[in-house]
Design an enzyme around this catalytic site. Structure first.
Site, short mmCIF file in Angstrom:
data_model
loop_
_atom_site.label_atom_id
_atom_site.label_comp_id
_atom_site.label_asym_id
_atom_site.label_seq_id
_atom_site.Cartn_x
_atom_site.Cartn_y
_atom_site.Cartn_z
N ASP A 585 58.93 -22.68 -47.29
CA ASP A 585 60.30 -23.01 -47.66
C ASP A 585 60.42 -24.09 -48.73
OD1 ASP A 585 60.55 -21.20 -45.64
OD2 ASP A 585 62.13 -22.25 -44.58
N GLU A 821 60.21 -26.45 -32.59
CA GLU A 821 59.85 -25.84 -33.88
C GLU A 821 58.88 -26.70 -34.66
OE1 GLU A 821 62.15 -23.88 -37.75
OE2 GLU A 821 63.27 -25.13 -36.34
#
Length: 851
Positions: A585, A821
């Site tokens: 990302d 996460e």
């Protein structure tokens, strides 16, 4: 096979079946056999004159005819060509599918036909079929003395629900699962088990037990729990409520796939109210709203009001397309403790001795649980390794959440290519896959799935190969696989619109090669050799095409270089435009995207892919020499250093049009115009380059996960000085090393923990991510066990890094109730979406030292 010269020749596979000539060959044959003058019959017998005998007018007419024909044919050929280009993105690859149409059916695979294949809801059951019936759980709390119309109905997993904890404690992926949910004062346990019999997938039962959690004084609790269980059809069939007076006792149903079946609710005790709903729903995504709209108040014992369901929803059913109910909801209002048993019985099972409920269900679950514990210890050996019972329980829960998070989806992706002016639907297809997060990402992600199956394949390689086969069957004619799978209305309801469309120029790391490599190196004791070879022969043409697609569409500007497509070169809103296709990302890349970029991580992924293709080729007797040449080139450390070693920063780096001196600033408002209102100030910050020279082509000297890829994927020679430098920099706490794992970006980098836009917080710019740390631990284990000058250093770092990661994840799980996460690089605190038992569950492999 490496993209030498920036290009490569693609092997032609032929256009017809084996033994048939291609269109080009057939044309060549027909022209070779034709005689210059035609046959004798044509030249004399039919009275047609040859062209040299034709009068001038005939010749002109023939020319005009040719010209007119071309005027018609050329546009038609162009239209046909454009149609071919437009349709390519939605055309399946023309090789036999890995997973047969009926491979998941009750007839072919009854043991895994029913399952908890709805990871996006707190508890749900469905089959592995395109139009599966579904069952699910809902609940809400109400106070009889103060009815609240703002009902907080629990159904789909939502972070906003604020549950203290939920997740599977045990799940074997086939036969059973046990889950615990903590919602305020309530402790809810869901148990699921299956029993074979008949020809339509057998029976299954669920038990939902509710009590107040330890430390809660139940006498002070005034709330009543509304507990609901529903069954719905998504296709042809009928459902009929079975009533005793006005109370629902069960459901009778029939469908094409299941035949006759029933759902039974053993008569409850200590129920304050029993109501039901028989209605019509247009889809799974609308079930919760339907239930909320069909609630009403009932008077209980002439003085209090309780919320229940309306019963026969005749108005909705009358307005439905088929004018019949396709969902029945069973509801009881109870005061905990309470147990609800639900028993699904297949009408094809004629040898059922007793109902799978009560003590019978409890005993079966216990049998499955005992086997699960034995298998877990056999595969991972954590008790033998000295872990405490609490730590082993954590590891079992981590694995179970990964396995229990496997879903079955069916539908179409929405895709687009440069030849399509608008998004178009992919073909309808099934997908059997794990998901990263049941609450935030309850759908399939391509690069996540490779990491998921590193763990799944250690537990059950049959499940893993089934998953890999489903993913590879989504490949189109070009060799592209959509990286994010949003296949039905239920999945689409949880995805922002801008992320729905998948672009066929965009890749995702080919991580499916990771579990394939793992299975190849350890499969002999699990899957019979011949059976595994058959699987490899099925997937080999798809893997070959996938590799070709990467090697051509993602090639870089120089030979053996690669570049991720999909970066936005036009935006000035992002501090460093994202590279979503890389999976990393917002990890820093070249600040100004261009065709001159060289991405080191993609080059390393291609080296891994070529090595696995060699292993597969040797295993099944397929040609692998071209892959061997590619592997030798991509693992050539001298060439790697030439393309990606930054002499100035002494690190492996990307290369591109870059400036490290970029900031986000709000533009100054334009000067006022006399006589006109002052313009409003700019609302959005934009990227500004503070360097006088601006961006230039150079190495992107941002030390982080991207820089580590030659080490992570074990491409560096064990005696390389660059390995020594990489290890030294990794261990530096001012760069990547923390007490909780390796941070994703050096603390010294200008983009460390910087927002990418005014409202877009850092993601891969400092946080500790477990998938990359797993690769780091695995690589350290490798370099510690091969001869070389850095083996002792690697061994010491391996022990310390592994301990840091494992201890922090367990600590945060015990403290928060979740696996996360990612983890904060300063405090170790879990952050991001939760529960995130996708690749963060790789902690189990680190605990067991299984690489």
């Amino acid at each position: 096979m490496a993209n030498l010269g920036g290009q490569r020749q693609i092997r032609q596979r032929g256009g017809g079946k084996a033994g048939q000539a291609t269109p080009r060959q057939r044309f060549a044959d027909s022209t070779a056999n034709a005689k210059p003058g035609g046959s004798r019959e044509n030249s004399k017998g039919n009275g047609i004159k040859s062209r040299k005998d034709a009068p001038p007018s005939a010749s002109r007419n023939f020319t005009m005819f040719l010209f007119s024909s071309l005027l018609v044919l050329v546009p038609l050929m162009y239209m046909w060509y454009q149609h071919v280009l437009r349709s390519a993105v939605t055309t399946p690859l023309s090789v036999p599918r890995t997973i047969a149409d009926d491979a998941s059916s009750a007839a072919r695979n009854p043991g895994r036909f029913w399952g908890t294949y709805r990871p996006g809801v707190y508890f749900g059951v469905k089959t592995r079929s395109p139009k599966s019936p579904v069952a699910g759980l809902m609940w809400f709390q109400q106070n009889p003395s103060a009815p609240n119309r703002d009902i907080k109905l629990r159904h789909s997993c939502e972070q906003g629900d604020g549950l203290e904890r939920y997740g599977w404690l045990e799940h074997d992926g086939v036969n059973f699962g046990i889950q615990e949910i903590i919602d305020g004062p309530l402790q809810i346990k869901t148990a699921f088990a299956k029993r074979g019999g008949g020809k339509n997938g057998g029976d299954w039962s669920a038990s939902i037990s509710v009590r107040y959690k330890d430390g809660v004084n139940s006498t002070n609790e005034k709330s009543v729990l509304g507990l609901m269980f529903y069954f719905a059809l998504d296709g042809q069939g009928t459902l009929e409520p079975v009533l005793y007076g006005e109370q629902l006792q069960g459901i009778e149903g029939i469908s094409k796939e299941l035949g006759r079946f029933s759902l039974k609710f053993p008569q409850p005790h200590r129920v304050r109210m029993n109501t039901y709903l028989a209605s019509y729903t247009p889809g799974l995504h609308a079930i919760k709203d339907l239930v909320l709209q069909r609630m009403r108040y009932y008077t209980y014992k002439k003085k209090t009001q309780l919320i229940g369901l309306v019963g026969e929803d005749s108005q909705t059913i009358a307005a439905s397309p088929d004018k019949k109910a396709n969902i029945v909801v069973y509801h009881v209002a109870v005061k905990p403790p309470y147990i609800m048993d639900v028993a699904f019985e297949s009408g094809s099972n004629k040898r059922r001795a007793v109902q799978l409920a009560g003590e019978e269900l409890t005993n079966l679950i216990q049998q499955y649980s005992d086997v699960f514990h034995q298998n877990f210890e056999q595969k991972f050996g954590l008790t033998k390794a000295g872990y405490s019972s609490a730590e082993v329980g954590f590891a079992r829960a981590a694995l179970s959440n990964m396995i229990g998070g496997i879903g079955y989806f069916y539908g179409r992706s929405v895709v687009r290519s440069k030849y399509n002016s608008e998004p178009v639907p992919y073909w309808e297809a099934p997908l059997y896959t794990a998901v990263p997060s049941r609450s935030f990402f309850p759908r399939g992600f391509l690069w996540d799935e490779g990491f998921h199956n590193l763990l799944i394949s250690k537990w059950d390689p049959y499940i893993s190969t089934d998953i890999i086969g489903h993913w590879l069957d989504l490949m189109n004619a070009d060799g592209w696989i959509p990286r994010e799978q949003i296949l039905d209305a239920e999945a689409r309801s949880k995805v922002p619109a801008e992320f729905v469309v998948q672009y066929n120029s965009n890749a995702n790391p080919p991580t499916l090669f990771l579990p394939l490599q793992s299975i190849l190196r350890g499969q002999s004791a699990v899957i019979p050799r011949e059976e595994f070879q058959t699987f490899l022969k099925h997937i080999y043409p798809r893997l070959d095409k996938w590799f070709q697609w990467f090697n051509t569409t993602q090639q870089g500007p120089l030979p053996t270089s690669y570049r991720w497509r999909g970066r936005d070169a036009t935006t000035n809103r992002e501090l460093n435009p994202k590279t979503l296709t890389s999976g990393l990302d917002d990890s820093p890349r070249a600040s100004h995207p261009s065709d001159e970029e060289r991405h080191i991580d993609l080059r390393c992924w291609m080296a891994l892919a070529s090595s696995v293709m060699i292993e597969i080729g040797k295993t099944i007797g397929a040609p692998y020499q071209e892959y061997e040449k590619t592997y030798q080139v991509l693992t050539d450390n001298a060439l790697l250093e030439k393309l990606h070693w930054s002499p100035k920063a002494k690190m492996f780096s990307d290369f591109g049009n870059h400036s490290s001196r970029v900031v986000l600033e709000r533009p100054r408002p334009p000067p006022p115009v006399p006589g006109k209102p002052r313009p409003p100030p700019p609302q959005e910050m934009v990227r500004v380059v503070k360097s006088k020279t601006g961006p230039t082509n150079k190495f992107v000297n941002s030390f982080g996960y991207v820089s580590l890829f030659p080490f992570l994927l074990q491409i560096l020679d064990p005696s390389s000085e660059k390995l020594g430098k990489t290890l030294t920099d990794m261990k530096n706490p001012d760069l990547l090393w923390t007490s909780y794992g390796l941070r994703s970006l050096s603390k010294s980098d200008p983009l460390y923990m910087k927002h990418n836009t005014e409202h877009d917080p850092p993601y891969w710019r400092g946080a500790v991510w477990i998938n990359m740390n797993y690769l780091a631990v695995r690589a350290l284990h490798h370099y510690a066990n091969v001869p070389g000058p850095y083996s002792d250093t690697a061994g010491q770092m391996y022990s310390e890094l592994r301990e840091n990661i494992v201890s922090n994840i367990i600590k945060q799980y015990q403290k928060s109730g979740y696996i996360w996460e990612n983890y904060n690089d300063v405090s170790g605190k879990g952050q991001g979406s939760h529960p995130f038992t996708g690749w963060s569950a790789l902690v189990v492999l680190m605990m067991s030292e299984t690489y």
